[in-house]
Design an enzyme around this catalytic site. Structure first.
Site, short mmCIF file in Angstrom:
data_model
loop_
_atom_site.label_atom_id
_atom_site.label_comp_id
_atom_site.label_asym_id
_atom_site.label_seq_id
_atom_site.Cartn_x
_atom_site.Cartn_y
_atom_site.Cartn_z
N LYS A 16 -4.73 -4.38 12.98
CA LYS A 16 -6.06 -5.03 13.01
C LYS A 16 -6.28 -6.03 11.85
O LYS A 16 -6.85 -7.26 12.07
CB LYS A 16 -6.94 -3.85 12.44
CG LYS A 16 -8.52 -4.31 12.18
CD LYS A 16 -9.68 -2.99 12.14
CE LYS A 16 -9.32 -2.29 11.05
NZ LYS A 16 -10.82 -1.08 11.01
N ARG A 56 -9.83 0.97 17.68
CA ARG A 56 -10.90 0.42 18.22
C ARG A 56 -10.71 -1.12 18.67
O ARG A 56 -11.42 -1.52 19.34
CB ARG A 56 -12.19 0.71 17.67
CG ARG A 56 -12.67 2.07 17.96
CD ARG A 56 -13.73 2.34 16.78
NE ARG A 56 -13.22 2.60 15.54
CZ ARG A 56 -14.14 2.96 14.32
NH1 ARG A 56 -15.54 2.86 14.37
NH2 ARG A 56 -13.68 2.96 13.11
N THR A 71 -7.61 7.53 3.27
CA THR A 71 -7.67 6.58 2.20
C THR A 71 -7.25 6.95 0.58
O THR A 71 -6.75 6.13 0.12
CB THR A 71 -9.32 6.18 2.23
OG1 THR A 71 -10.11 7.13 1.73
CG2 THR A 71 -9.39 5.25 3.40
N GLY A 82 -8.87 -3.67 3.76
CA GLY A 82 -8.41 -4.93 4.27
C GLY A 82 -9.04 -5.33 5.61
O GLY A 82 -8.76 -6.57 6.12
C1 UD1 Z 1 -14.25 4.32 4.78
C2 UD1 Z 1 -14.87 5.21 3.93
C3 UD1 Z 1 -16.57 5.38 3.92
C4 UD1 Z 1 -17.01 3.91 4.05
C5 UD1 Z 1 -16.24 3.19 5.24
C6 UD1 Z 1 -16.54 1.68 4.70
C7 UD1 Z 1 -13.29 6.98 3.17
C8 UD1 Z 1 -12.94 8.28 3.09
N1 UD1 Z 1 -14.29 6.66 3.83
O1 UD1 Z 1 -14.45 5.00 6.00
O2 UD1 Z 1 -17.10 6.25 2.95
O3 UD1 Z 1 -18.42 4.04 4.36
O4 UD1 Z 1 -14.70 3.17 4.77
O5 UD1 Z 1 -16.01 0.98 5.81
O6 UD1 Z 1 -12.69 6.15 2.39
N2 UD1 Z 1 -6.27 3.06 5.39
C9 UD1 Z 1 -5.21 3.55 4.89
N3 UD1 Z 1 -4.64 4.41 5.05
C10 UD1 Z 1 -5.09 5.50 5.43
C11 UD1 Z 1 -6.50 5.44 6.20
C12 UD1 Z 1 -6.95 4.10 5.97
O7 UD1 Z 1 -4.72 2.25 4.72
O8 UD1 Z 1 -4.56 6.67 5.69
C13 UD1 Z 1 -7.30 1.79 5.51
C14 UD1 Z 1 -7.38 1.58 6.97
O9 UD1 Z 1 -6.52 0.59 7.50
C15 UD1 Z 1 -8.69 0.69 6.82
C16 UD1 Z 1 -9.59 1.06 5.42
O10 UD1 Z 1 -8.43 2.02 4.95
O11 UD1 Z 1 -8.34 -0.67 6.36
C17 UD1 Z 1 -10.83 2.29 6.04
O12 UD1 Z 1 -10.12 3.05 6.65
P1 UD1 Z 1 -11.31 3.68 7.86
O13 UD1 Z 1 -10.41 4.69 8.56
O14 UD1 Z 1 -11.54 2.52 8.66
O15 UD1 Z 1 -12.21 4.33 6.92
P2 UD1 Z 1 -13.71 4.63 7.33
O16 UD1 Z 1 -13.82 5.80 8.12
O17 UD1 Z 1 -14.31 3.52 8.07
CA CA Z 2 -13.70 1.43 8.55
#
Ligand code: UD1
Ligand code: CA
Length: 465
Positions: free
Chosen positions: A24, A17, A82, A105
């Site tokens: 990002k 996004r 995550t 991060g």
């Molecule tokens: C996540 C949380 C959600 C919370 C929100 C807060 C989970 C499943 N959900 O959702 O409960 O309310 O953050 O902002 O954790 N990332 C990785 N590897 C991956 C996926 C993500 O390193 O395979 C990192 C992303 O770069 C990012 C962070 O984890 O910095 C969060 O990932 P994002 O996809 O934004 O999670 P949300 O859907 O926002």
């Molecule tokens: Ca997020």
């Protein structure tokens, strides 16, 4: 800081996004990449040798920034969620024991002090896990925090997996957790992709802990702004605004006067001494250090500079990677760059540029000058319009001016050239040869006066006039 705390910062995602070619977490707010803010917070609670960043998208670039702070990286080549990010770090992390703090991060506003409070709560409560929560007006997109009748946290449901009733919950998961490390690694194998996104959700670890009879403490934060996560450039600008306001406030509390603080841009690592006054729209960035009792004029730009006590930087001046000693004056509209140096009490005025130039104590160049690659002693007077011709089209050359020399207005100093101490250069000279101490050098055509010339040419000048 506790020596048994490890930190994992998740930063493997692309950040679709942001609509950017840059990962990002490398976008900047408050004057540095998002990931560096997270690393700063981590440094408050753990030794950097126990701080890990999970990288994936642009792994090399993100890893380089992380490495600068002394953190290590874990590669998550394919982003399967995550929880999967942590699975990728199992080998590196599972032997460390102690406590495992995990956050994302892309949350640059999170303070180290808040992480400290989370760990303290976990200590007091004696629980195997602790997490932050907060309430927001619009919880869309966030994981919701569900509580048992006892009031204890029971699980986190992701927005996509929530029932209509669960979607009404406004207490959300900001994504900041502390786990007992041994328990975390013992049970992480229980994560599944049994959810609408087909991902390994880190958030499922909460319910898994509870299923095993372990307790989870929750620290509810009243001010949700600290937990803002950046997903797009609108949120990036908002985080930047908050970081700037935080920095300005910190400085004001420490005794710096800031006029119209909402207009100034001051980076997190800049330092400013007591009783210095910063005017509206000033921009003070990088590792700039400003002494006490200075005045920083409106719209001044200072990047990575060192400014002594009692210095006046007048409006619209730009100073980068340079040093200005105590009581010097700069500007208005002056430019110092590439290791320029001004000695104590030296003055440069409007439209004067110093590049790689040392201007000694008490020396003055008040108007319209270019001084490049020059070594200028103390108490030198540089007249208006003086130019050091430092470039011959191929190489840069040095100009030397000794103590107490006087350079007349509109002098052209063709480098390499040396003007010794106490020498005097007549106005309008082009100086190509060295000038000995205390001598006068004139390098211009003698003036010619033709008496009566106007009268004898009257008819001609009248026509053109
Ligand atoms: C996540 C949380 C959600 C919370 C929100 C807060 C989970 C499943 N959900 O959702 O409960 O309310 O953050 O902002 O954790 N990332 C990785 N590897 C991956 C996926 C993500 O390193 O395979 C990192 C992303 O770069 C990012 C962070 O984890 O910095 C969060 O990932 P994002 O996809 O934004 O999670 P949300 O859907 O926002
Ligand atoms: Ca997020």
């Amino acid at each position: 800081m506790a020596s048994d705390v490890s930190v994992v910062i998740l930063a493997a995602g692309q950040g679709t996004r942001m609509k950017s070619r840059i990962a990002k977490v490398l976008h900047e707010a408050g004057g540095k990449p998002l990931i560096e803010h997270s690393l700063d917070a981590a440094a408050v609670i753990a030794p950097m040798s126990r701080v890990f960043v999970v990288v994936g998208h642009q792994a090399e670039a993100v890893g380089e920034v992380a490495g600068r702070s002394g953190a290590r990286t874990i590669l998550q080549a394919e982003q399967l969620g995550t929880g999967h990010a942590l699975l990728c770090g199992r080998d590196a992390l599972s032997k460390l024991g102690g406590r495992l703090v995990i956050f994302y991060g892309d949350g640059p506003l999170l303070r180290g002090a808040t992480l400290d409070r989370l760990l303290a709560l976990q200590n007091e409560a004696g629980t195997a896990a602790a997490m932050l929560t907060t309430e927001v007006e619009d919880p869309t997109g966030y994981g919701r925090v569900l509580r048992a009748p006892s009031g204890d946290v029971s699980e986190i449901v992701e927005h996509k997996a929530a029932t209509p009733e669960q979607l009404l919950v406004r207490e959300i998961n900001p994504g900041v957790y502390s786990f007992d490390a041994d328990a975390f690694w013992r049970y992480i194998g229980e994560l599944t992709t049994d959810n609408p996104a087909r991902e390994y959700y880190l958030t499922d670890m909460i319910a898994i802990f509870i299923r095993h009879g372990l307790r989870v403490a929750a620290l509810k934060i009243a001010d949700a702004t600290e937990l803002l996560g950046i997903n797009n450039r609108v949120e990036l600008a908002e985080a930047d605004r908050i970081l700037r306001a935080r920095k300005a406030r910190e400085l004001m509390i420490e005794g710096v006067t800031i006029e119209r603080p909402e207009t100034v841009t001051i980076d997190k690592d800049a330092r400013i001494g007591m009783d210095t006054v910063v005017s509206a729209f000033a921009r003070i960035t990088g590792k700039t250090v400003i002494g006490e009792n200075c005045r920083i004029g409106a719209h001044a730009v200072l990047e990575n500079c060192e400014i002594g006590d009692g210095v006046e930087i007048f409006p619209f001046s730009m100073v980068s990677a340079s040093k200005v000693e105590a009581k010097a004056h700069v500007g208005p509209f002056a430019r110092l760059r590439m290791n320029a140096y001004m000695g104590e009490g030296a003055h440069v005025g409007n439209f004067v540029e110093l590049k790689k130039t040392h201007l000694g104590a008490g020396s003055k160049s008040m108007h319209l000058a270019y001084l490049g690659d020059s070594e200028i002693g103390s108490k030198v007077n540089i007249g208006a319009g003086t130019i050091t011709c430092n470039y011959d089209g191929q190489k840069k050359h040095a100009t030397n001016i000794g103590d107490g020399a006087f350079i007349g207005s509109n002098s052209t100093l063709v480098a390499p050239v040396a003007i010794a101490g106490g020498a005097y250069i007549g106005a309008g000279s082009v100086i190509t040869d060295n000038v000995p101490a205390h001598s006068l050098a004139l390098g211009r055509a003698r003036q010619v006066v033709k008496e009566g010339w106007k009268k004898s040419n009257k008819s001609r000048t009248d026509q053109t006039g």
